[in-house]
Design a protein around this motif. Structure first.
Motif, PDB file in Angstrom:
ATOM      1  N   SER A  96       0.831  -1.213   0.000  1.00 28.62           N
ATOM      2  CA  SER A  96       0.000   0.000   0.000  1.00 28.62           C
ATOM      3  C   SER A  96       0.862   1.258   0.000  1.00 28.62           C
ATOM      4  O   SER A  96       0.732   2.129   0.865  1.00 28.62           O
ATOM      5  N   LYS A  97       1.750   1.358  -0.976  1.00 28.25           N
ATOM      6  CA  LYS A  97       2.616   2.541  -1.088  1.00 28.25           C
ATOM      7  C   LYS A  97       2.276   3.343  -2.338  1.00 28.25           C
ATOM      8  O   LYS A  97       1.715   4.421  -2.257  1.00 28.25           O
ATOM      9  N   HIS A  98       2.617   2.781  -3.477  1.00 32.91           N
ATOM     10  CA  HIS A  98       2.472   3.518  -4.732  1.00 32.91           C
ATOM     11  C   HIS A  98       1.070   3.276  -5.303  1.00 32.91           C
ATOM     12  O   HIS A  98       0.890   2.592  -6.307  1.00 32.91           O
ATOM     13  N   MET A  99       0.075   3.869  -4.657  1.00 31.70           N
ATOM     14  CA  MET A  99      -1.327   3.588  -4.975  1.00 31.70           C
ATOM     15  C   MET A  99      -1.905   4.523  -6.037  1.00 31.70           C
ATOM     16  O   MET A  99      -2.950   4.253  -6.609  1.00 31.70           O
ATOM     17  N   GLU A 100      -1.230   5.646  -6.289  1.00 34.71           N
ATOM     18  CA  GLU A 100      -1.775   6.617  -7.229  1.00 34.71           C
ATOM     19  C   GLU A 100      -1.495   6.184  -8.658  1.00 34.71           C
ATOM     20  O   GLU A 100      -0.384   5.776  -8.997  1.00 34.71           O
ATOM     21  N   LYS A 101      -2.524   6.297  -9.507  1.00 26.83           N
ATOM     22  CA  LYS A 101      -2.360   5.933 -10.908  1.00 26.83           C
ATOM     23  C   LYS A 101      -1.495   6.969 -11.626  1.00 26.83           C
ATOM     24  O   LYS A 101      -1.342   8.089 -11.176  1.00 26.83           O
ATOM     25  N   SER A 102      -0.957   6.590 -12.779  1.00 21.31           N
ATOM     26  CA  SER A 102      -0.019   7.449 -13.496  1.00 21.31           C
ATOM     27  C   SER A 102      -0.740   8.552 -14.258  1.00 21.31           C
ATOM     28  O   SER A 102      -1.971   8.597 -14.351  1.00 21.31           O
ATOM     29  N   HIS A 103       0.059   9.425 -14.845  1.00 20.60           N
ATOM     30  CA  HIS A 103      -0.443  10.636 -15.499  1.00 20.60           C
ATOM     31  C   HIS A 103      -1.486  10.352 -16.567  1.00 20.60           C
ATOM     32  O   HIS A 103      -2.460  11.091 -16.703  1.00 20.60           O
ATOM     33  N   GLY A 104      -1.298   9.293 -17.341  1.00 20.66           N
ATOM     34  CA  GLY A 104      -2.196   9.028 -18.453  1.00 20.66           C
ATOM     35  C   GLY A 104      -3.654   8.882 -18.051  1.00 20.66           C
ATOM     36  O   GLY A 104      -4.562   9.176 -18.836  1.00 20.66           O
ATOM     37  N   TYR A 105      -3.901   8.444 -16.823  1.00 21.54           N
ATOM     38  CA  TYR A 105      -5.277   8.266 -16.361  1.00 21.54           C
ATOM     39  C   TYR A 105      -6.005   9.593 -16.215  1.00 21.54           C
ATOM     40  O   TYR A 105      -7.238   9.621 -16.136  1.00 21.54           O
ATOM     41  N   TYR A 148     -10.411  11.377 -16.548  1.00 16.76           N
ATOM     42  CA  TYR A 148     -11.135  12.023 -15.449  1.00 16.76           C
ATOM     43  C   TYR A 148     -12.480  12.594 -15.893  1.00 16.76           C
ATOM     44  O   TYR A 148     -13.481  12.460 -15.193  1.00 16.76           O
ATOM     45  N   GLU A 149     -12.497  13.244 -17.063  1.00 22.19           N
ATOM     46  CA  GLU A 149     -13.766  13.836 -17.505  1.00 22.19           C
ATOM     47  C   GLU A 149     -14.814  12.764 -17.749  1.00 22.19           C
ATOM     48  O   GLU A 149     -16.007  13.010 -17.600  1.00 22.19           O
ATOM     49  N   TRP A 150     -14.366  11.590 -18.136  1.00 28.49           N
ATOM     50  CA  TRP A 150     -15.287  10.486 -18.406  1.00 28.49           C
ATOM     51  C   TRP A 150     -15.665   9.758 -17.118  1.00 28.49           C
ATOM     52  O   TRP A 150     -16.847   9.617 -16.781  1.00 28.49           O
ATOM     53  N   LEU A 151     -14.660   9.290 -16.376  1.00 27.84           N
ATOM     54  CA  LEU A 151     -14.895   8.420 -15.224  1.00 27.84           C
ATOM     55  C   LEU A 151     -14.833   9.148 -13.889  1.00 27.84           C
ATOM     56  O   LEU A 151     -15.125   8.541 -12.855  1.00 27.84           O
ATOM     57  N   GLY A 152     -14.458  10.447 -13.912  1.00 29.06           N
ATOM     58  CA  GLY A 152     -14.351  11.181 -12.664  1.00 29.06           C
ATOM     59  C   GLY A 152     -13.369  10.510 -11.722  1.00 29.06           C
ATOM     60  O   GLY A 152     -12.320  10.029 -12.132  1.00 29.06           O
ATOM     61  N   GLU A 153     -13.739  10.434 -10.459  1.00 29.50           N
ATOM     62  CA  GLU A 153     -12.891   9.790  -9.463  1.00 29.50           C
ATOM     63  C   GLU A 153     -13.511   8.477  -9.012  1.00 29.50           C
ATOM     64  O   GLU A 153     -13.710   8.231  -7.831  1.00 29.50           O
ATOM     65  N   GLY A 154     -13.810   7.623  -9.992  1.00 26.87           N
ATOM     66  CA  GLY A 154     -14.266   6.278  -9.678  1.00 26.87           C
ATOM     67  C   GLY A 154     -13.084   5.442  -9.217  1.00 26.87           C
ATOM     68  O   GLY A 154     -11.955   5.924  -9.115  1.00 26.87           O
ATOM     69  N   LEU A 155     -13.325   4.160  -8.960  1.00 28.49           N
ATOM     70  CA  LEU A 155     -12.276   3.301  -8.399  1.00 28.49           C
ATOM     71  C   LEU A 155     -11.027   3.241  -9.275  1.00 28.49           C
ATOM     72  O   LEU A 155      -9.916   3.112  -8.768  1.00 28.49           O
ATOM     73  N   PHE A 200     -10.007   4.462  -0.876  1.00 30.62           N
ATOM     74  CA  PHE A 200     -10.173   3.469   0.186  1.00 30.62           C
ATOM     75  C   PHE A 200     -11.631   3.379   0.625  1.00 30.62           C
ATOM     76  O   PHE A 200     -12.184   2.276   0.769  1.00 30.62           O
ATOM     77  N   GLN A 201     -12.284   4.516   0.857  1.00 24.39           N
ATOM     78  CA  GLN A 201     -13.668   4.510   1.322  1.00 24.39           C
ATOM     79  C   GLN A 201     -14.610   3.938   0.263  1.00 24.39           C
ATOM     80  O   GLN A 201     -15.523   3.164   0.585  1.00 24.39           O
ATOM     81  N   ARG A 239      -4.765  -2.686  -5.153  1.00 27.11           N
ATOM     82  CA  ARG A 239      -5.601  -2.070  -6.182  1.00 27.11           C
ATOM     83  C   ARG A 239      -5.916  -3.046  -7.316  1.00 27.11           C
ATOM     84  O   ARG A 239      -6.095  -2.659  -8.465  1.00 27.11           O
ATOM     85  N   ASN A 240      -6.005  -4.330  -6.972  1.00 26.74           N
ATOM     86  CA  ASN A 240      -6.369  -5.294  -8.004  1.00 26.74           C
ATOM     87  C   ASN A 240      -7.813  -5.063  -8.452  1.00 26.74           C
ATOM     88  O   ASN A 240      -8.565  -4.329  -7.813  1.00 26.74           O
ATOM     89  N   CYS A 241      -8.186  -5.681  -9.561  1.00 26.14           N
ATOM     90  CA  CYS A 241      -9.510  -5.466 -10.138  1.00 26.14           C
ATOM     91  C   CYS A 241     -10.594  -6.043  -9.238  1.00 26.14           C
ATOM     92  O   CYS A 241     -10.596  -7.245  -8.941  1.00 26.14           O
ATOM     93  N   ILE A 242     -11.519  -5.204  -8.827  1.00 22.90           N
ATOM     94  CA  ILE A 242     -12.577  -5.633  -7.912  1.00 22.90           C
ATOM     95  C   ILE A 242     -13.570  -6.565  -8.611  1.00 22.90           C
ATOM     96  O   ILE A 242     -14.274  -7.340  -7.965  1.00 22.90           O
ATOM     97  N   GLY A 243     -13.618  -6.511  -9.950  1.00 21.87           N
ATOM     98  CA  GLY A 243     -14.605  -7.300 -10.683  1.00 21.87           C
ATOM     99  C   GLY A 243     -14.063  -8.542 -11.355  1.00 21.87           C
ATOM    100  O   GLY A 243     -14.703  -9.078 -12.264  1.00 21.87           O
ATOM    101  N   GLN A 244     -12.895  -9.038 -10.900  1.00 22.84           N
ATOM    102  CA  GLN A 244     -12.292 -10.160 -11.614  1.00 22.84           C
ATOM    103  C   GLN A 244     -13.120 -11.443 -11.517  1.00 22.84           C
ATOM    104  O   GLN A 244     -13.189 -12.213 -12.486  1.00 22.84           O
ATOM    105  N   LYS A 245     -13.772 -11.699 -10.394  1.00 22.10           N
ATOM    106  CA  LYS A 245     -14.619 -12.893 -10.290  1.00 22.10           C
ATOM    107  C   LYS A 245     -15.821 -12.779 -11.222  1.00 22.10           C
ATOM    108  O   LYS A 245     -16.219 -13.757 -11.863  1.00 22.10           O
TER     109      LYS A 245
END
Length: 516
Positions: free
Chosen positions: A100-109, A113-120, A129-130, A460-466
């Motif tokens: 749980s250190k380098h949790m922030e996504k890179s610049h390309g994401y 933002y305009e599309w997905l906002g601050e989703g997961l 986290f919340q 930060r693995n994919c929550i929907g993998q199952k």
């Protein structure tokens, strides 16, 4: 010129020049550090992006592939004036995403933002986290069990549409059919509405999503389009705005309708937790039971208790789930059928497994049935090894790290090449060979935990993998229950198109033969 005027000009030059000089010195120092890492030659302002100039969409993947093979394990690139370090060694990947250190996504994401906002997918810190904590229960086993009916229903419709293409001696591109099936599934499971994409016609919402994906890639490889001020004034920027309006308008309308239905249901049931919610399609959704629970309904129901999400928060999470759960599964199922169509011996074994479960019956697949498809699951996992739906993702360093003896400072962007991580010969001998038995328990027991990352890994693995694996099992098994498939192209002939998703360029052409 008066002395006062000269003094003012001098101050202006000082206040402009000094910050620029400081920035330039800082960048030069960073360049000295980053350029110790091997990589292609970089030029002023454009960095290494010149390697993409003049390339077609499908050629971008092969530029990246050739570069990564030339500089295995670790290399650096420059996207304009911004350095990035790319890695493809499992040990390095673990250092970056294993804690749980380098949790922030890179610049390309940021372009999402305009599309997905601050989703997961794009959020960070406490907000991520919340939201993750609030959303995780919506992927409980019992909830997924309720989705199996949707998977089976749409799989059956898919095979009906494919039926007329069987035994014709001509190949059919499977991708448009699977795309529409996946869209019907994700709309019903995520938003609780039926768009009937398989019924025919182009869906405006789907076309808008495709447009946004293509525009994202076009922008990411052109540094001069990165500033919003410039991008918003281009034709691409105007198309982006139009597509956003369609996507957000659709999602907002669905959320508004579902909230109204939920409120009416609560009033009619005295606030009971087993509320019946009737959507605009006439389908019933139940809170407190496992029957047809939509992701949106669960978010709204959970938020009634915790009141942590605004309407925009809900919209961002639904848009994120729609984006991540539609194209990714489409690609996974298409590539899976392609590979099975190239390996009739494996396909025969899958047919035997399916026949042993259903014994000739045409009943819908249940959760129990899907659990018994051990070989098919291994086939899907091997497919995602060779063709991970998301072949590349990135993080931003929250502290200094050293990888392969190279010092990388805080704030540097790290790109992770899942496609090449999956080809590490230490863990996958003869890595280009299709071998589902790589995923037998005895063959995975001692494999490095970060040598297989089709759903990312770590916190930060994919929550929907199952959800994804269950959907792919159900739909692919629906096709194989009715047809034998044979691929029209070899792997060498079937090119990859690298957009947000690892798409098959030109589709997947299959010969279909009806099974007796």
């Amino acid at each position: 010129m008066s002395e006062l005027t000269t003094f003012i000009y001098g101050l202006l030059i000082f206040f402009i020049f000094v910050p620029f000089l400081r920035w330039w010195v800082k960048r030069a120092r960073l360049g000295q550090i980053i350029d110790k890492i091997p990589g292609p030659k970089a030029y002023p302002f454009i960095g290494t992006t010149y390697t993409f100039f003049g390339k077609k969409h499908y050629e971008l993947f092969y530029v990246i592939d050739e570069r990564t093979r030339r500089y295995p394990e670790i290399h650096r690139i420059w996207t304009g004036l911004r350095p990035e370090v790319r890695i493809s060694k499992p040990e390095y990947v673990e250092t970056i995403i294993g804690a749980s250190k380098h949790m922030e996504k890179s610049h390309g994401y940021e372009f999402l933002y305009e599309w997905l906002g601050e989703g997961l997918l794009t959020s960070k810190g406490d907000r991520w986290f919340q939201h993750r904590k609030l959303i995780t229960p919506t992927f409980h086993f019992n909830i997924l069990d309720g989705f199996c009916d949707v998977f089976a229903e749409q799989g059956a419709i898919l095979t009906e549409h494919l039926d007329s293409y069987a035994n014709t001696g001509k190949p059919v591109d499977i991708c448009p059919f699977i795309t529409k099936a996946a869209l019907d599934i994700i709309c019903e499971t995520a938003m609780g509405v039926k768009v009937n994409a398989q019924a025919g016609g182009d869906n405006q919402y789907v076309q808008a999503i495709y447009a946004l994906s293509t525009l994202f890639v076009d922008r990411s490889i052109r540094p001069w389009l990165h500033p919003n001020f410039i991008y918003n004034r281009t034709e691409d920027g105007r198309q982006h705005k139009k597509a956003l309006g369609i996507v957000h308008g659709y999602t907002k309308k669905v959320i508004r309708d579902r909230k109204e239905a939920l409120q009416k249901g609560n009033q009619g049931n005295g606030g009971s937790s087993s509320t019946v919610v009737t959507g605009e399609t006439g389908d019933d959704f139940y809170f407190g039971t496992k029957k047809r629970l939509a992701f949106l309904d669960l978010l709204l129901g959970g938020n009634e208790k915790h009141n942590q999400l605004t309407d925009d928060d809900v919209r961002e999470e639904v848009d994120t789930f729609m984006f991540e759960g539609h194209d990714t599964t489409t690609a996974g199922m298409s590539w899976a059928l392609f590979l099975l169509g190239l390996h009739p011996d494996v396909q025969d074994r899958v047919h035997q497994e399916i026949d042993s479960i259903f014994a000739g019956s045409d009943r819908p697949a249940t959760m129990k049935d899907l659990g018994e498809m051990k070989l098919l699951e291994r086939c899907l996992k091997e497919t995602l090894r060779l063709y991970p739906s998301v072949s590349f993702f990135g993080r931003k360093l929250s502290e200094d790290v050293t990888l392969g003896g190279y010092f990388i400072p805080t704030g540097t962007l790290i790109g992770i090449h899942a496609y090449h991580v999956h080809r590490d010969e230490r863990f996958y001998p003869d890595p280009e060979k299709y071998d589902p038995d790589r995923f037998l328990p005895e063959n995975t027991e001692h494999r490095h935990p970060f040598a297989y990352i089709p759903f990312s890994a770590g916190p930060r693995n994919c929550i929907g993998q199952k959800f994804a694996i269950l959907e792919e099992k159900s739909v692919v098994s629906s096709v194989l229950r009715k047809f034998r498939v044979r691929s029209a192209n070899t792997r060498e002939e079937q090119k990859i198109c690298q957009e947000l998703i690892t798409r098959p360029n030109g589709g997947i052409r299959l010969f279909l033969e009806k099974r007796n």
